[in-house]
Design a protein around this motif. Structure first.
Motif: not given
Ligand code: 5AD
Ligand code: SF4
Length: 441
Positions: A58-85
């Motif tokens: 609904k709001n393509p300008d929304l920025k989404i950031a992922v922090a914390g331990c999952i971010a550290q562990q999954k790293g850049n692979s999160l972009f592949k699975r969730f391209p809106y991050v």
């Protein structure tokens, strides 16, 4: 630890002039500060991220950031699975948010408020080893006005076989004593009365700094700071809990009469498999010595049920430990498989049903112990640090004893932030109800 990290993230946004949105749909940026200590926490994150996906549609300008331990562990692979991050940063890279805000602002300005580049090009991450993180002074937007968290160290070197923390938060690093004292002094000037020192294994504080003092030294320094009336610290590791610290708990009046000392299991076989570095007898000895030094001390713990190899007999040893030690409270969890950890490769994993059954037995036993202990406090008078209005009943105020028991009572808002005397009238399962003593010094 994560709640306090969120205070740091919010502090950076505040400093950059951004405000907290009243509602999710009004937000321009959403940061999910994730936890990966158990699988359940991870699942929560994935379902939350799903909700944000439809918001971003609904709001393509929304920025989404992922922090914390999952971010550290999954790293850049999160972009592949969730391209809106848009941005992924680890727990030792919270300072990178400052740069991210600047870059995002720059992009917006360059495009006159519109998106300037393709989504792919705008994605970035901060996951690298950040060896100076423990020396950084970050702004903070704290949640409370009376009690504050203060980080004293980051990371962990222990590698307990079930635990993901050393892989996500990295090696142990202590903050310099001067930085910590400076922060506590500032908190005192802002009117804070209680501080809780935070670290994964606070008993090894100072080990990575040359010529630095240990945790007891740090506590003595903080104890000298006027205006701070109560000091707590979490989490202690039983193996590293020293006699010197126990003496300090006896001798320093501002140190609260509470220790959280995770036992995890009452079976020596399981403790060895967990790589905990102590036996049940050694743990018991420390509790005895603590209770000799500070007779009314409250002790709480963490327990894991169904660790690989845990038999019925091992489990009964944990039940026995609860009956013998009589904790004031516990946090108990079913063993959860975590990526990279050594326990994954252990034989004899326990089925879910058995883990659940053991967990309910543990919780059931502790319920009666906690209630019995709370009942014994009826009629007694305690100093309560008043924290604010009770969440469950807005007509009452809430505070805590030095032993960390929650006490609700009828009082006026002027009491918030003060230490007052309360007589306990009634014990409930998870809290106490009391009345304010008038004319008692
Ligand atoms: N499964 C279950 N509980 C865990 N804990 C840490 N890792 C796991 C895991 N893989 C628990 C421990 C620790 C607390 C913070 O979380 O009891 O003390
Ligand atoms: Fe995890 Fe053990 Fe370190 Fe605690 S001491 S954070 S349980 S590895």
């Amino acid at each position: 630890m994560n709640v306090h990290d969120s205070e740091k993230i919010a502090g950076i946004f505040s400093e950059a002039g951004l405000q907290h949105a009243g509602e999710l749909k009004e937000a321009g940026v959403v940061v999910l500060n994730t936890c990966s200590i158990r699988e359940k926490a991870e699942q929560k994150f994935y379902s939350e991220l799903g909700r944000l996906k439809s918001l971003k549609k609904k709001n393509p300008d929304l920025k989404i950031a992922v922090a914390g331990c999952i971010a550290q562990q999954k790293g850049n692979s999160l972009f592949k699975r969730f391209p809106y991050v848009d941005f992924v940063f680890g727990p030792n890279n919270i300072d990178s948010v400052q740069q991210w805000i600047k870059t995002s602002n720059g992009e917006r300005q360059a495009a006159g408020g519109k998106q300037s580049t393709t989504h792919d090009a705008r994605r970035s991450s901060a996951l690298q080893d950040n060896p100076e993180y423990h020396t950084k002074i970050l702004p903070m937007k704290r949640e409370g006005r009376v009690r504050a968290w203060v980080s004293i160290m980051y990371g962990c070197n222990n590698f307990c076989a079930y635990c993901v923390v050393p892989y996500t938060r990295g090696r142990e690093r202590s903050r310099p004593v001067e930085d910590i004292c400076h922060e506590v002094r500032a908190l005192s000037q802002q009117g804070y009365k209680e501080i809780t020192l935070l670290g994964q294994n606070v008993n090894s504080y100072g080990k990575n700094i040359n010529n630095s003092g240990d945790l007891t030294f740090l506590l003595e320094k903080i104890h000298e700071i006027d205006g701070i009336e109560r000091i707590r610290f979490v989490t202690s590791h039983p193996r590293d809990l020293s006699e010197r610290l126990i003496d300090a708990m006896r001798d320093l009046p501002k140190l609260c009469d509470h220790l959280h000392l995770p036992i995890q299991s009452g079976s020596d076989k399981i403790l060895t498999l967990m790589n905990r570095g102590y036996t049940y007898a050694e743990y018991r000895k420390k509790i005895d010595s603590l209770r000799n030094a500070v007779p009314d001390i409250a002790v709480t713990t963490d327990i894991i049920t169904g660790f690989p190899g845990e038999t019925d007999a091992d489990f009964e040893m944990t039940m026995n430990a609860l009956s013998e030690i009589k904790y004031d409270g516990i946090f108990a969890f079913k063993y959860s498989k975590r990526p990279e950890t050594r326990a994954l490769d252990l034989p004899d994993h326990v089925d879910e049903q058995t883990k659940s059954r053991r967990l309910s037995r543990i919780l059931g036993l502790q319920e009666s112990i906690t209630f019995e202990k709370n009942r014994a406090l009826e009629g007694k008078i305690f100093d309560i640090l008043v924290e604010g209005i009770s969440e469950t009943n807005p007509d009452t105020l809430t505070g805590r004893t030095s032993t960390n028991k929650i006490v609700n009572f009828c009082g006026d808002k002027g009491d918030i932030g003060k230490l007052i005397k309360i007589k306990i009238l009634e014990a409930k399962q998870h809290s106490l109800f009391g009345e304010k003593m008038i004319n008692v010094q």
